[in-house]
Design a protein around this motif. Structure first.
Motif, PDB file in Angstrom:
ATOM      1  N   CYS A  91      48.124  60.169  43.069  1.00 32.78           N
ATOM      2  CA  CYS A  91      48.643  59.082  42.439  1.00 32.78           C
ATOM      3  C   CYS A  91      48.323  57.797  43.531  1.00 32.78           C
ATOM      4  N   MET A  92      48.555  58.149  44.965  1.00 35.73           N
ATOM      5  CA  MET A  92      48.505  57.219  46.019  1.00 35.73           C
ATOM      6  C   MET A  92      46.991  57.098  46.059  1.00 35.73           C
ATOM      7  N   PHE A  93      46.237  58.060  45.978  1.00 38.17           N
ATOM      8  CA  PHE A  93      44.830  57.803  46.178  1.00 38.17           C
ATOM      9  C   PHE A  93      44.221  56.763  45.142  1.00 38.17           C
ATOM     10  N   CYS A  94      44.615  56.993  43.730  1.00 35.48           N
ATOM     11  CA  CYS A  94      44.119  56.219  42.604  1.00 35.48           C
ATOM     12  C   CYS A  94      44.594  54.586  42.775  1.00 35.48           C
ATOM     13  N   SER A  95      45.991  54.682  43.548  1.00 36.44           N
ATOM     14  CA  SER A  95      46.614  53.130  43.617  1.00 36.44           C
ATOM     15  C   SER A  95      45.423  52.563  44.805  1.00 36.44           C
ATOM     16  N   VAL A  96      45.064  53.397  45.706  1.00 35.35           N
ATOM     17  CA  VAL A  96      44.185  52.732  46.705  1.00 35.35           C
ATOM     18  C   VAL A  96      42.813  52.420  46.145  1.00 35.35           C
ATOM     19  N   LEU A  97      42.148  53.273  45.393  1.00 39.88           N
ATOM     20  CA  LEU A  97      40.979  53.113  44.539  1.00 39.88           C
ATOM     21  C   LEU A  97      41.248  51.737  43.902  1.00 39.88           C
ATOM     22  N   ALA A  98      42.426  51.585  43.011  1.00 36.87           N
ATOM     23  CA  ALA A  98      42.542  50.365  42.302  1.00 36.87           C
ATOM     24  C   ALA A  98      42.571  49.104  43.019  1.00 36.87           C
ATOM     25  N   CYS A  99      43.050  49.164  44.413  1.00 38.06           N
ATOM     26  CA  CYS A  99      43.103  48.072  45.186  1.00 38.06           C
ATOM     27  C   CYS A  99      41.856  47.822  45.637  1.00 38.06           C
ATOM     28  N   VAL A 100      41.029  48.704  46.074  1.00 38.64           N
ATOM     29  CA  VAL A 100      39.478  48.435  46.439  1.00 38.64           C
ATOM     30  C   VAL A 100      38.650  47.903  45.155  1.00 38.64           C
ATOM     31  N   LEU A 101      38.959  48.525  44.161  1.00 42.80           N
ATOM     32  CA  LEU A 101      38.224  47.808  42.930  1.00 42.80           C
ATOM     33  C   LEU A 101      38.652  46.692  42.630  1.00 42.80           C
ATOM     34  N   PHE A 102      39.934  46.118  42.913  1.00 45.54           N
ATOM     35  CA  PHE A 102      40.237  44.880  42.369  1.00 45.54           C
ATOM     36  C   PHE A 102      39.670  43.698  43.465  1.00 45.54           C
ATOM     37  N   ILE A 103      39.764  44.262  44.898  1.00 47.17           N
ATOM     38  CA  ILE A 103      39.555  43.152  45.673  1.00 47.17           C
ATOM     39  C   ILE A 103      38.003  42.903  45.683  1.00 47.17           C
ATOM     40  N   ALA A 104      37.100  44.193  45.597  1.00 49.76           N
ATOM     41  CA  ALA A 104      35.624  44.006  45.271  1.00 49.76           C
ATOM     42  C   ALA A 104      35.338  43.138  44.122  1.00 49.76           C
ATOM     43  N   ASN A 105      35.952  43.231  43.002  1.00 49.26           N
ATOM     44  CA  ASN A 105      35.660  42.337  41.798  1.00 49.26           C
ATOM     45  C   ASN A 105      36.309  40.910  42.012  1.00 49.26           C
ATOM     46  N   TYR A 106      37.180  40.823  42.854  1.00 42.04           N
ATOM     47  CA  TYR A 106      37.738  39.332  43.094  1.00 42.04           C
ATOM     48  C   TYR A 106      36.627  38.540  43.842  1.00 42.04           C
ATOM     49  N   TYR A 107      36.048  39.378  44.913  1.00 43.80           N
ATOM     50  CA  TYR A 107      35.003  38.703  45.793  1.00 43.80           C
ATOM     51  C   TYR A 107      33.594  38.513  45.086  1.00 43.80           C
ATOM     52  N   SER A 108      33.371  39.467  44.449  1.00 42.63           N
ATOM     53  CA  SER A 108      31.899  39.475  43.821  1.00 42.63           C
ATOM     54  C   SER A 108      31.759  39.005  42.592  1.00 42.63           C
ATOM     55  N   ILE A 109      32.916  38.893  41.803  1.00 48.47           N
ATOM     56  CA  ILE A 109      32.850  38.403  40.342  1.00 48.47           C
ATOM     57  C   ILE A 109      33.647  37.147  40.075  1.00 48.47           C
ATOM     58  N   PHE A 110      34.850  37.142  40.421  1.00 47.98           N
ATOM     59  CA  PHE A 110      35.943  36.061  40.330  1.00 47.98           C
ATOM     60  C   PHE A 110      35.514  34.982  41.171  1.00 47.98           C
ATOM     61  N   PRO A 135      33.011  33.619  42.955  1.00 51.53           N
ATOM     62  CA  PRO A 135      31.744  32.888  42.993  1.00 51.53           C
ATOM     63  C   PRO A 135      31.969  32.026  41.539  1.00 51.53           C
ATOM     64  N   GLN A 136      32.599  32.484  40.461  1.00 53.64           N
ATOM     65  CA  GLN A 136      32.697  31.660  39.436  1.00 53.64           C
ATOM     66  C   GLN A 136      33.966  30.525  39.663  1.00 53.64           C
ATOM     67  N   LYS A 137      34.782  31.205  40.245  1.00 53.30           N
ATOM     68  CA  LYS A 137      35.788  30.086  40.701  1.00 53.30           C
ATOM     69  C   LYS A 137      35.541  28.865  41.323  1.00 53.30           C
ATOM     70  N   ASN A 138      34.228  28.864  42.232  1.00 50.84           N
ATOM     71  CA  ASN A 138      33.657  27.921  43.003  1.00 50.84           C
ATOM     72  C   ASN A 138      32.946  27.029  42.013  1.00 50.84           C
ATOM     73  N   LEU A 139      32.796  27.183  40.831  1.00 42.26           N
ATOM     74  CA  LEU A 139      32.257  26.317  39.642  1.00 42.26           C
ATOM     75  C   LEU A 139      33.108  25.530  38.853  1.00 42.26           C
ATOM     76  N   ASP A 140      34.501  25.494  39.359  1.00 44.24           N
ATOM     77  CA  ASP A 140      35.559  24.719  38.682  1.00 44.24           C
ATOM     78  C   ASP A 140      35.344  23.470  38.804  1.00 44.24           C
ATOM     79  N   ASN A 141      35.451  22.589  37.663  1.00 41.12           N
ATOM     80  CA  ASN A 141      35.176  21.048  37.844  1.00 41.12           C
ATOM     81  C   ASN A 141      33.744  20.588  37.717  1.00 41.12           C
ATOM     82  N   GLU A 142      32.601  21.677  38.077  1.00 45.09           N
ATOM     83  CA  GLU A 142      31.161  21.425  38.072  1.00 45.09           C
ATOM     84  C   GLU A 142      30.715  21.198  36.826  1.00 45.09           C
TER      85      GLU A 142
END
Length: 674
Positions: free
Chosen positions: A56-75, A77-84
């Motif tokens: 369970c701890m290992f899965c939590s670590v993977l979930a954190c890595v997945l979340f952080i990776a999606n934040y910087y790679s997907i969310f 870049p799109q956030k930077n288009l706000d009000n454009e």
């Protein structure tokens, strides 16, 4: 270790739920904490041998890595288009929605003409003019973009669907080019089903049939949606296990009659499941149900019985590959409801063994309903702000009625080529749908049909109890589970009691959004002020709120000379009624009527209400514990200031403000699960 996927799936989901509430900096902190916990659990022999804790701890670590990776790679870049405002090439990828006299489309861009802009992104756009283009037909346009929310839970499911931005279409030009995608065929079939239903069944019954068949609730009126919620049976409108079970049962029945061997039966049924998932729009509820059904069918093929909790964990894990999927209300409700059926329902079933078939049937549905009610309770509290008490009993009628309606609807689709049979089946479907509407509207109108918990911290108590049970689940001990039940009950009572004491001197301001305007209800534990009830959905919401809390209406401000404000006054009575219309003649239960251009009153110690009117504008100013709220019309614009909150937004959520001497806090509530 038993139920590996249960540990994996739920560890992933719980970690992502926490991360979606927090800022990205907190995700790094949680990553470090879970990494340390995983390392310690591996080093300690006792926890290492138990396997479940390190896993369970290992899965939590993977979930954190997945979340952080999606934040910087997907969310991000799109956030930077706000009000454009950007020029883009895009195409429509879902059914059109027409609401508030505007057209709403889900689109995907093939090119954005801006330096460093992310490409191939999905978003929703609003257009004043209808776009006469086929699905996946290229369109050039200019779009003004805005960010939907800062985190997953504030997006109310949009982040889970891969949508981070919305936009207003400034201009567009439809091109002759098309993008090849098999999903275009699916969308046309969804549209054909919708058109077939609407051409043979009148509204509003047609909206019920369409929702049952393909999960499309766009044609359903706000009143019917609210009736489903208030009666506690909204789950039958979300295409999930109930619908898939009926569909798969019918497919297997036909295949058995054709005397096909087991392997072709299973493979054909799985293909049919995939097709139905596509027709239902790949919602989170149908994804969960489809994955579990596929696991069950593969188990049947291998002559092994699948473990339900393990199958659910596997489905949750696959859904969580998108780290924002856990923020979707439909996903949380479908997972927690199945969790209740798997874990809680067997306990209730063992308490009593009915002797007759009819009593056994009723008892089984009651046990299942109560189990789902308990397991979905925290999600419903957090998401909608109220719970229905009638759904537990009403399911005895509504589940078999929904199953019969669904079977008749499937038969109607199959017989669409034969007009006489189509006519008969469509009339049966319409009759069954009208019964469903009649029942839910009558039940939803019963006093105290729902309990409003929108301002109570009861969901924190439930959340604490679930965390305690989660820890006990990891320890896998019956003795610990019994102690946990006592501790969880004590925590629940303590938190609720403490919150009740804290809320004694609070005033609540609730925005209830409608088609064109926002109505506002200001209330404490005894009294209420109602401002601007302008359509049926607002009237229905306010009525249920007044009934469920047993409030006395001290003031109704009728901003737009609305019939619904007058209906509210006649139904519940009011001490004061304010309107510009001096010719109102049918206010039966009103003590004082005011038609002046200015009205000011201190209704209770902490609340002052001021009304100003002229030919152009009408404003209501609320002052609560030195906090100022301004209620204005939707299309008027006033520049924001630091000491005022403007209640003029129309959106997919309602907002409730808790105000006391220390200031105010804000909380958003879903109006309807997507």
């Amino acid at each position: 270790m038993k139920r590996v996927f249960a540990h994996i799936g739920f560890s992933f989901a719980l970690t992502l739920i926490i991360l979606n509430f927090l800022k990205i900096e907190a995700a790094f902190v949680i990553l470090m904490v879970t990494s340390a916990a995983f390392t310690i659990s591996v080093l300690i022999k006792k926890t290492r041998n138990s396997v479940s804790v390190p896993l369970c701890m290992f899965c939590s670590v993977l979930a954190c890595v997945l979340f952080i990776a999606n934040y910087y790679s997907i969310f991000l870049p799109q956030k930077n288009l706000d009000n454009e405002t950007v020029k883009a090439e895009f195409y429509i990828v879902d059914l059109e929605e027409n609401r508030y006299d505007s057209y709403y489309y889900t689109i995907k861009t093939s090119f954005i003409d801006k330096e460093n802009a992310p490409q191939n992104i999905k978003l929703t756009i609003k257009s004043d003019a209808e776009i006469n283009a086929d699905y996946y037909q290229k369109i050039d346009g200019e779009i003004k973009l805005r960010l939907l929310a800062e985190n997953g839970f504030q997006s109310y499911g949009d982040f889970g669907n891969g949508i981070f931005l919305s936009g207003t279409l400034v201009n567009f030009d439809v091109k002759d080019e098309n993008v090849f995608n098999i999903h275009k065929f699916i969308l046309h079939q969804r549209e054909n089903i919708k058109n077939l239903v609407q051409s043979n069944i009148r509204s509003p019954e047609s909206s019920i049939i369409t929702a049952l068949l393909i999960g499309d609730k766009s044609e359903m009126s706000s009143q019917i949606k609210e009736s489903f919620n208030y009666s506690g049976v909204s789950h039958i409108m979300a295409v999930s296990g109930l619908h898939l079970a009926v569909f798969c049962g019918a497919v297997l029945f036909v295949l058995k009659k054709l005397r096909l061997p087991k392997t072709p039966q299973v493979l054909i049924t799985i293909l049919c499941v995939l097709l139905y998932m596509a027709l239902a729009g790949f919602s989170k509820s149908i994804l969960r149900a489809g994955i579990m059904m596929a696991v069950f069918l593969f188990g049947r093929l291998c002559n092994e019985r699948s473990d339900a909790l393990n199958s659910l964990g596997f489905a949750v894990f696959l859904i969580c590959i998108n780290p924002y999927a856990v923020t979707d209300a439909g996903a949380m409700l479908t997972v927690t409801s199945v969790l209740g059926l798997i874990v809680i329902n067997p306990v209730f079933s063992k308490l009593y063994k009915p002797k007759t078939r009819m009593i056994k049937y009723i008892y089984e549905i009651l046990c299942a309903s109560l189990s789902v009610f308990i397991s979905t309770f925290p999600v419903v509290c957090v998401t909608f702000g109220y719970v229905s008490l009638f759904g537990i009993i009403l399911n005895i009628i509504m589940i078999p009625l929904a199953q019969i309606t669904l079977i008749a609807s499937f038969l109607m689709l199959l017989c669409c080529w034969f007009n006489p049979l189509l006519f008969i089946l469509s009339r049966i479907c319409r009759y069954l749908a009208s019964i469903i509407i009649f029942i839910i509207e009558k039940i939803a109108d019963v006093p105290y049909a729902v309990v409003d918990v929108s301002e109570n911290e009861i969901f924190l108590a439930v959340g604490a109890a679930f965390i305690i049970f989660g820890i006990a689940f990891l320890m896998n001990s019956k003795k610990v589970m019994k102690c946990t039940a006592i501790i969880a009950l004590a925590v629940f009572i303590a938190v609720v009691s403490f919150s009740e004491v804290l809320e004694q001197n609070c005033v609540y301001v609730k925005e209830i959004n409608g088609y064109y305007t926002t109505s506002v209800v200001v209330y404490n534990k005894k009294n209420a002020v109602v401002i601007g009830v302008d359509d049926s959905s607002q009237y229905y919401s306010v009525s249920n709120m007044i009934k469920s809390k047993n409030l006395d209406i001290l003031l109704i401000v009728d901003i737009n000379d609305s019939e619904y404000s007058k209906l509210l006054a006649n139904k519940f009575g009011t001490l004061n009624y304010v309107s510009d219309n001096k010719n109102i003649k049918y206010l039966q239960n009103c003590t004082n009527f005011f038609s002046d251009e200015y009205f000011n009153v201190d209704l209770w110690q902490s609340l002052n209400v001021e009304y100003k009117s002229n030919k152009q504008n009408k404003y209501v100013f609320l002052e609560i514990y030195d906090t100022e709220f301004k209620c204005i019309k939707k299309y008027e614009y006033i520049s924001q200031s630091n000491n005022a909150i403007y209640l003029n937004n129309t959106s997919d959520y309602d907002t409730i403000y808790t105000v006391n001497k220390n200031g105010f806090s804000e909380r958003r509530l879903n109006k309807w699960q997507k």
